[in-house]
Design a protein around this motif. Structure first.
Motif, PDB file in Angstrom:
ATOM      1  N   CYS A 101      -5.864  15.100   8.249  1.00 48.70           N
ATOM      2  CA  CYS A 101      -5.033  14.170   7.484  1.00 48.70           C
ATOM      3  C   CYS A 101      -5.991  13.304   6.673  1.00 48.70           C
ATOM      4  O   CYS A 101      -6.791  12.552   7.226  1.00 48.70           O
ATOM      5  CB  CYS A 101      -4.168  13.323   8.410  1.00 48.70           C
ATOM      6  N   ARG A 102      -5.915  13.453   5.349  1.00 46.35           N
ATOM      7  CA  ARG A 102      -6.919  12.823   4.493  1.00 46.35           C
ATOM      8  C   ARG A 102      -6.261  11.967   3.408  1.00 46.35           C
ATOM      9  O   ARG A 102      -5.401  12.453   2.667  1.00 46.35           O
ATOM     10  CB  ARG A 102      -7.761  13.939   3.859  1.00 46.35           C
ATOM     11  N   LEU A 103      -6.684  10.726   3.358  1.00 51.61           N
ATOM     12  CA  LEU A 103      -6.242   9.782   2.326  1.00 51.61           C
ATOM     13  C   LEU A 103      -4.720   9.682   2.229  1.00 51.61           C
ATOM     14  O   LEU A 103      -4.149   9.633   1.149  1.00 51.61           O
ATOM     15  CB  LEU A 103      -6.836  10.177   0.963  1.00 51.61           C
ATOM     16  N   ALA A 104      -4.072   9.671   3.403  1.00 55.51           N
ATOM     17  CA  ALA A 104      -2.610   9.610   3.423  1.00 55.51           C
ATOM     18  C   ALA A 104      -2.028   8.577   4.387  1.00 55.51           C
ATOM     19  O   ALA A 104      -0.998   7.978   4.072  1.00 55.51           O
ATOM     20  CB  ALA A 104      -2.042  10.985   3.758  1.00 55.51           C
ATOM     21  N   PRO A 105      -2.648   8.337   5.569  1.00 57.49           N
ATOM     22  CA  PRO A 105      -1.956   7.466   6.542  1.00 57.49           C
ATOM     23  C   PRO A 105      -1.679   6.054   6.047  1.00 57.49           C
ATOM     24  O   PRO A 105      -0.803   5.393   6.599  1.00 57.49           O
ATOM     25  CB  PRO A 105      -2.924   7.445   7.741  1.00 57.49           C
ATOM     26  N   HIS A 106      -2.376   5.587   5.008  1.00 56.79           N
ATOM     27  CA  HIS A 106      -2.047   4.247   4.501  1.00 56.79           C
ATOM     28  C   HIS A 106      -0.646   4.208   3.884  1.00 56.79           C
ATOM     29  O   HIS A 106      -0.150   3.144   3.533  1.00 56.79           O
ATOM     30  CB  HIS A 106      -3.113   3.744   3.509  1.00 56.79           C
ATOM     31  N   SER A 125       4.137   2.309  -2.760  1.00 55.75           N
ATOM     32  CA  SER A 125       4.339   3.052  -1.515  1.00 55.75           C
ATOM     33  C   SER A 125       3.184   2.837  -0.528  1.00 55.75           C
ATOM     34  O   SER A 125       3.201   3.369   0.578  1.00 55.75           O
ATOM     35  CB  SER A 125       4.523   4.551  -1.794  1.00 55.75           C
ATOM     36  N   HIS A 126       2.191   2.041  -0.939  1.00 60.94           N
ATOM     37  CA  HIS A 126       1.106   1.710  -0.009  1.00 60.94           C
ATOM     38  C   HIS A 126       1.663   0.848   1.118  1.00 60.94           C
ATOM     39  O   HIS A 126       2.368  -0.116   0.877  1.00 60.94           O
ATOM     40  CB  HIS A 126      -0.010   0.953  -0.743  1.00 60.94           C
ATOM     41  N   VAL A 127       1.342   1.196   2.358  1.00 65.90           N
ATOM     42  CA  VAL A 127       1.815   0.408   3.503  1.00 65.90           C
ATOM     43  C   VAL A 127       0.677  -0.446   4.064  1.00 65.90           C
ATOM     44  O   VAL A 127       0.776  -1.666   4.115  1.00 65.90           O
ATOM     45  CB  VAL A 127       2.414   1.315   4.607  1.00 65.90           C
ATOM     46  N   ARG A 128      -0.424   0.193   4.478  1.00 62.86           N
ATOM     47  CA  ARG A 128      -1.471  -0.581   5.160  1.00 62.86           C
ATOM     48  C   ARG A 128      -2.766   0.218   5.222  1.00 62.86           C
ATOM     49  O   ARG A 128      -2.752   1.404   5.566  1.00 62.86           O
ATOM     50  CB  ARG A 128      -0.979  -0.860   6.588  1.00 62.86           C
ATOM     51  N   ASN A 129      -3.875  -0.431   4.887  1.00 70.38           N
ATOM     52  CA  ASN A 129      -5.196   0.113   5.186  1.00 70.38           C
ATOM     53  C   ASN A 129      -5.601  -0.439   6.549  1.00 70.38           C
ATOM     54  O   ASN A 129      -5.898  -1.629   6.668  1.00 70.38           O
ATOM     55  CB  ASN A 129      -6.232  -0.358   4.155  1.00 70.38           C
ATOM     56  N   TYR A 130      -5.604   0.398   7.580  1.00 72.75           N
ATOM     57  CA  TYR A 130      -6.030  -0.080   8.897  1.00 72.75           C
ATOM     58  C   TYR A 130      -7.536  -0.253   8.913  1.00 72.75           C
ATOM     59  O   TYR A 130      -8.260   0.472   8.229  1.00 72.75           O
ATOM     60  CB  TYR A 130      -5.575   0.900   9.991  1.00 72.75           C
ATOM     61  N   THR A 131      -8.010  -1.188   9.696  1.00 69.75           N
ATOM     62  CA  THR A 131      -9.451  -1.431   9.755  1.00 69.75           C
ATOM     63  C   THR A 131     -10.109  -0.317  10.573  1.00 69.75           C
ATOM     64  O   THR A 131      -9.448   0.362  11.371  1.00 69.75           O
ATOM     65  CB  THR A 131      -9.752  -2.794  10.407  1.00 69.75           C
ATOM     66  N   PRO A 132     -11.425  -0.130  10.421  1.00 68.09           N
ATOM     67  CA  PRO A 132     -12.101   0.913  11.215  1.00 68.09           C
ATOM     68  C   PRO A 132     -11.853   0.743  12.709  1.00 68.09           C
ATOM     69  O   PRO A 132     -11.563   1.728  13.411  1.00 68.09           O
ATOM     70  CB  PRO A 132     -13.577   0.711  10.860  1.00 68.09           C
ATOM     71  N   GLU A 133     -11.932  -0.493  13.199  1.00 70.54           N
ATOM     72  CA  GLU A 133     -11.756  -0.685  14.647  1.00 70.54           C
ATOM     73  C   GLU A 133     -10.321  -0.403  15.079  1.00 70.54           C
ATOM     74  O   GLU A 133     -10.083   0.099  16.185  1.00 70.54           O
ATOM     75  CB  GLU A 133     -12.208  -2.091  15.055  1.00 70.54           C
TER      76      GLU A 133
END
Lengths: 64, 253
Positions: B109-114, B164-172
């Motif tokens: 899954c690439r460049l999509a979960p946000h 349609s952007h929801v969230r960029n989760y942090t690395p942690e």
């Protein structure tokens, strides 16, 4: 016709136990609840909100 | 969900041409990173299919999924043009993968979960569909650890450009969520990519006034947000940086 290898892994969106689907014309049909899913230009659309109720005479068992 | 579907239906062809998404060196790196063993791979939210095409030579089959019919039509066409006979497509949500339990060696899954509204549900599904010992490759833009305000501002910056952007989760956050889903994090990297500001907006056909608002956020950014975005240049040469995570999770045997 759907690629047989693809059909082998696809599962019903409505049923908890993820039963397989069978191909009937331009649709995929759940082997448990008999709900149908459209295949549009060769691409199965597996969305629970677009599930089509069973045809008359087919037992709609509800989702499992 | 519907937002992403409409947005990507309109912009589908641009994603096929996007250098961010089709970078051959990066895709080759991702294949080596995941080290597939030749079994079936599920590419979730495939977009224009670049990840699916990259993994196809190393997989018995790639099933590429997306919510946008226009994207899947492109994948069908491109896979045929590239003579990749083992790529198949199906329309389904990332949060409810309509495939049998333990039916895939790998999930990408690439460049999509946000864009996903429920990442936890998505990861639960990844765990379910993987065979024991199977792998999960995640690539996505990330947020800012340690500064909630800057992190929220980054999401606002992204959402103005793409509603349609929801969230960029942090690395942690990603590390914790992958582990909470039952996968062991085997590899974990954070990288960055420089973007040309105008091209980035053009890919989503951003018009005024949003265009000016996004530019203002970038140019006037300060503190942790500026440290993340690193704005450089001006006019048509204005650029900035987005960070991304590359993670490999493994389902225990």
């Amino acid at each position: 016709m759907i690629d047989p290898g693809l059909l082998e892994v696809l599962a019903c969106p409505r049923c908890e136990s993820r039963p397989p689907l069978r191909e009937e014309g331009e649709e995929l049909v759940c082997t448990v609840c008999n709900y149908r899913y459209r295949v549009v230009d060769g691409i199965p659309h597996l969305l629970v909100e677009e599930a089509i109720p069973p045809k008359e005479g087919q037992s709609g068992q509800g989702s499992d | 969900m519907e937002d992403a579907r409409l947005q990507f239906g309109r912009e589908a062809e641009k994603y096929l041409a996007s250098t961010t998404h089709s970078d051959a060196a990066e895709l080759g790196y991702l294949v080596r990173f995941a080290a597939p063993k030749g079994g079936p791979v599920l590419d979730v939210a495939t977009g224009a299919g670049h990840t699916a095409y990259a993994f196809a030579p190393y997989a018995s089959r790639v099933v590429a999924t997306d919510l946008t019919p226009e994207m899947l039509a492109i994948v069908e066409r491109e896979a045929a043009q590239r003579s990749l006979g083992n790529v198949a497509t199906a329309l389904m949500p990332a949060e409810s993968l309509e495939v049998a339990d333990e039916s895939f060696e790998g999930v990408t899954c690439r460049l999509a979960p946000h864009h996903f509204h429920d990442v936890v549900a998505f990861l639960r599904e990844v765990f379910r569909v993987l065979r024991p010992g199977g792998w999960f490759l995640l690539v996505d833009t990330v947020g800012i650890d340690g500064d909630a305000r800057a992190d929220a501002d980054l999401d606002r910056f992204e959402r103005l450009r793409d509603p349609s952007h929801v969230r960029n989760y942090t690395p942690e956050a990603w590390r914790s969520m992958i582990e909470a889903a039952g996968l062991r994090v085997e590899r974990f990297e954070v990288g960055s990519r420089t973007q040309n500001f105008e091209s980035w907006l053009d890919r989503m056909s951003v018009g005024e006034p949003a265009r000016s608002e996004v530019r203002d956020i970038l140019v006037n950014s300060a503190g942790a947000l500026r440290d993340y975005l690193v704005p450089k240049g001006d006019g048509s040469g204005l650029g900035f940086t987005l960070r991304h995570v590359i993670a490999l999770g493994r389902k225990p045997d």
